[in-house]
Design an enzyme around this catalytic site. Sequence first.
Site, PDB file in Angstrom:
ATOM      1  N   GLY A 239     -15.966  11.494   5.904  1.00 41.05           N
ATOM      2  CA  GLY A 239     -15.430  10.878   4.707  1.00 41.05           C
ATOM      3  C   GLY A 239     -14.162  10.075   4.861  1.00 41.05           C
ATOM      4  O   GLY A 239     -13.752   9.391   3.917  1.00 41.05           O
ATOM      5  N   GLU A 273     -17.610  15.713  10.842  1.00 41.79           N
ATOM      6  CA  GLU A 273     -18.819  14.887  10.653  1.00 41.79           C
ATOM      7  C   GLU A 273     -18.468  13.446  10.266  1.00 41.79           C
ATOM      8  O   GLU A 273     -18.972  12.931   9.269  1.00 41.79           O
ATOM      9  CB  GLU A 273     -19.690  15.464   9.533  1.00 41.79           C
ATOM     10  CG  GLU A 273     -20.129  16.894   9.697  1.00 41.79           C
ATOM     11  CD  GLU A 273     -20.850  17.430   8.446  1.00 41.79           C
ATOM     12  OE1 GLU A 273     -20.759  16.804   7.355  1.00 41.79           O
ATOM     13  OE2 GLU A 273     -21.502  18.464   8.557  1.00 41.79           O
ATOM     14  N   PRO A 274     -17.622  12.777  11.016  1.00 39.63           N
ATOM     15  CA  PRO A 274     -17.284  11.409  10.622  1.00 39.63           C
ATOM     16  C   PRO A 274     -18.424  10.442  10.904  1.00 39.63           C
ATOM     17  O   PRO A 274     -19.107  10.546  11.920  1.00 39.63           O
ATOM     18  CB  PRO A 274     -16.085  11.080  11.527  1.00 39.63           C
ATOM     19  CG  PRO A 274     -16.296  11.908  12.739  1.00 39.63           C
ATOM     20  CD  PRO A 274     -16.979  13.168  12.290  1.00 39.63           C
ATOM     21  N   GLY A 275     -18.646   9.524  10.005  1.00 41.70           N
ATOM     22  CA  GLY A 275     -19.649   8.489  10.204  1.00 41.70           C
ATOM     23  C   GLY A 275     -18.986   7.124  10.163  1.00 41.70           C
ATOM     24  O   GLY A 275     -18.719   6.493  11.189  1.00 41.70           O
ATOM     25  N   ARG A 276     -18.651   6.701   8.939  1.00 39.83           N
ATOM     26  CA  ARG A 276     -18.058   5.372   8.726  1.00 39.83           C
ATOM     27  C   ARG A 276     -16.847   5.120   9.620  1.00 39.83           C
ATOM     28  O   ARG A 276     -16.711   4.035  10.195  1.00 39.83           O
ATOM     29  CB  ARG A 276     -17.627   5.274   7.255  1.00 39.83           C
ATOM     30  CG  ARG A 276     -17.170   3.887   6.826  1.00 39.83           C
ATOM     31  CD  ARG A 276     -16.505   3.942   5.445  1.00 39.83           C
ATOM     32  NE  ARG A 276     -17.314   4.650   4.473  1.00 39.83           N
ATOM     33  CZ  ARG A 276     -18.246   4.102   3.714  1.00 39.83           C
ATOM     34  NH1 ARG A 276     -18.480   2.812   3.798  1.00 39.83           N
ATOM     35  NH2 ARG A 276     -18.938   4.836   2.864  1.00 39.83           N
ATOM     36  N   ARG A 312     -24.721  -3.364   1.095  1.00 40.88           N
ATOM     37  CA  ARG A 312     -23.508  -2.779   0.518  1.00 40.88           C
ATOM     38  C   ARG A 312     -22.889  -3.605  -0.612  1.00 40.88           C
ATOM     39  O   ARG A 312     -22.520  -3.031  -1.638  1.00 40.88           O
ATOM     40  CB  ARG A 312     -22.464  -2.469   1.608  1.00 40.88           C
ATOM     41  CG  ARG A 312     -22.965  -1.432   2.639  1.00 40.88           C
ATOM     42  CD  ARG A 312     -21.856  -0.959   3.567  1.00 40.88           C
ATOM     43  NE  ARG A 312     -20.903  -0.142   2.852  1.00 40.88           N
ATOM     44  CZ  ARG A 312     -19.725  -0.545   2.420  1.00 40.88           C
ATOM     45  NH1 ARG A 312     -19.308  -1.767   2.670  1.00 40.88           N
ATOM     46  NH2 ARG A 312     -18.956   0.271   1.747  1.00 40.88           N
ATOM     47  N   TYR A 316     -22.842  -1.255  -3.761  1.00 37.38           N
ATOM     48  CA  TYR A 316     -21.541  -0.642  -4.067  1.00 37.38           C
ATOM     49  C   TYR A 316     -20.513  -1.667  -4.531  1.00 37.38           C
ATOM     50  O   TYR A 316     -19.344  -1.326  -4.683  1.00 37.38           O
ATOM     51  CB  TYR A 316     -20.952   0.043  -2.825  1.00 37.38           C
ATOM     52  CG  TYR A 316     -21.841   1.019  -2.117  1.00 37.38           C
ATOM     53  CD1 TYR A 316     -22.245   2.216  -2.718  1.00 37.38           C
ATOM     54  CD2 TYR A 316     -22.257   0.777  -0.811  1.00 37.38           C
ATOM     55  CE1 TYR A 316     -23.037   3.121  -2.039  1.00 37.38           C
ATOM     56  CE2 TYR A 316     -23.047   1.687  -0.127  1.00 37.38           C
ATOM     57  CZ  TYR A 316     -23.436   2.849  -0.744  1.00 37.38           C
ATOM     58  OH  TYR A 316     -24.213   3.748  -0.068  1.00 37.38           O
ATOM     59  N   CYS A 344     -34.855 -13.468  -3.108  1.00 33.22           N
ATOM     60  CA  CYS A 344     -35.027 -13.854  -4.506  1.00 33.22           C
ATOM     61  C   CYS A 344     -34.490 -12.796  -5.462  1.00 33.22           C
ATOM     62  O   CYS A 344     -35.253 -12.120  -6.158  1.00 33.22           O
ATOM     63  CB  CYS A 344     -36.493 -14.114  -4.782  1.00 33.22           C
ATOM     64  SG  CYS A 344     -37.197 -15.277  -3.625  1.00 33.22           S
ATOM     65  N   TYR A 373     -23.421   1.901   7.647  1.00 32.66           N
ATOM     66  CA  TYR A 373     -24.264   1.700   6.465  1.00 32.66           C
ATOM     67  C   TYR A 373     -24.681   0.236   6.350  1.00 32.66           C
ATOM     68  O   TYR A 373     -24.768  -0.317   5.255  1.00 32.66           O
ATOM     69  CB  TYR A 373     -23.552   2.221   5.196  1.00 32.66           C
ATOM     70  CG  TYR A 373     -23.102   3.660   5.368  1.00 32.66           C
ATOM     71  CD1 TYR A 373     -24.036   4.685   5.406  1.00 32.66           C
ATOM     72  CD2 TYR A 373     -21.757   3.993   5.570  1.00 32.66           C
ATOM     73  CE1 TYR A 373     -23.642   6.012   5.630  1.00 32.66           C
ATOM     74  CE2 TYR A 373     -21.360   5.307   5.795  1.00 32.66           C
ATOM     75  CZ  TYR A 373     -22.307   6.305   5.818  1.00 32.66           C
ATOM     76  OH  TYR A 373     -21.921   7.603   6.047  1.00 32.66           O
TER      77      TYR A 373
END
Length: 416
Positions: A239, A273-276, A312, A316, A344, A373
């Site tokens: 996070g 658990e880092p992702g970004r 994204r 978002y 389209c 992502y």
Amino acid sequence: MDHFAYRNGELCCERVALGALAADVGTPAYVYSKAALLESLGAYARAFAAVPHVVCYAIKANANLGVLGALARAGAGADIVSGGELYRALRAGVPPRKIIFSGVGKTREELRAALEAGILMFNVESRSELRVLDQVARELGARAPVALRVNPDVDPETHPYIATGLRASKFGIPYDEALEAYEEAAGLEGVEVVGVDMHIGSQLTKTAPFGDAVARVASLVKVLRERSVDIRLVDIGGGLGIRYREEAPPTHAQYATVLLPALSELGVTVLLEPGRSIVGNAGILLTRVLYRKDTGEKQFVVVDAAMNDLIRPALYDSWHELRPVDQARLAGPMEKADVVGPVCESGDFLAKDRELAATEEGDLLAVMSAGAYGFVMSSNYNARPRAVEVLVDGGRYTIVRRRETYEDLVAGETAL
Ligand SMILES: *Cc1c(COP(=O)(O)O)cnc(C)c1O
């Protein structure tokens, strides 16, 4: 260090010039920097050096085998949320004893596959899942190592789609029901309680929510130990935010400083658990300007990357910096434009009303901070083959996923 910088008038990834790269592999293309990946992984390792820990990279952020392999060889584990991600992690060479399985909707088949692989821990998100896992483990004559994902009910102050630690969210077990759930778990034959897990949201730019959440988890661990439930692992989730625009997320060290006092006192192995924050700023989406269009009302720059490549902005309302590959454009005129793709949908944009250096047809643009992502959320909408993915290492690059072909688009389909 910035691994995407101008050299000799041209934007480069490490020492690879993006103009030449685009000529070789085409556009749109995802380009990742291996040095950037290893730098962010290393920053976590240094920040948490004072405690035993495993960085279980959340592979949903970017699950390319080349990316996973590079991280695995540098010591990373994996946080997975599906059987497909288990397959990817194992294929990339992540040791099973460094794999954690998270997610609210694991199927029996997925649970069985992970048990057979011998993973480190299951992060269980409901009592129903706990009972099913117990049953599947007993059928296999195994004991499943389990943490319950506890929802600490803190507000992470992020986008509502990526806030997960509030009581109203679908994730985790409410904090005040956790003790009872742990008591049930402790009595199950197919389950071995080993940890406590939390994950409160994504793209967090303040440390306080993490601190509050870990404090709540730490007091739960103490109560559990008083009741003879031996907790050896505490999973603090992922996070940590990154800088897309003007955000000032905490550094790895600041993040660790807030969390370490409570964690070291517990004497547990810390799982992250880092992702970004591992991949986000290690990748870009390289795209070429197809057309320019002036409606009188608005200036449009039509590029060859679309919402099917990077969703994204549409999903978002996220902001990605756009850099011209040709540095000379930065010295030229500016303009205000919408940068849009060929799909389209009016939601198909990479930037809206953006002040940017004026470009011409044929110019290359780098969509920055697209490593997380990005490709993983891409689709074949409008029958668009998915982009090529390239991993750069110093002055060289490897195609870690080839561009899809039209044949790929129809593979598995039947014409009647
Ligand atoms: C998405 C997710 C992560 C990674 O989140 P980032 O914001 O990318 O660091 C970690 N753990 C769980 C359970 C997740 O769902």
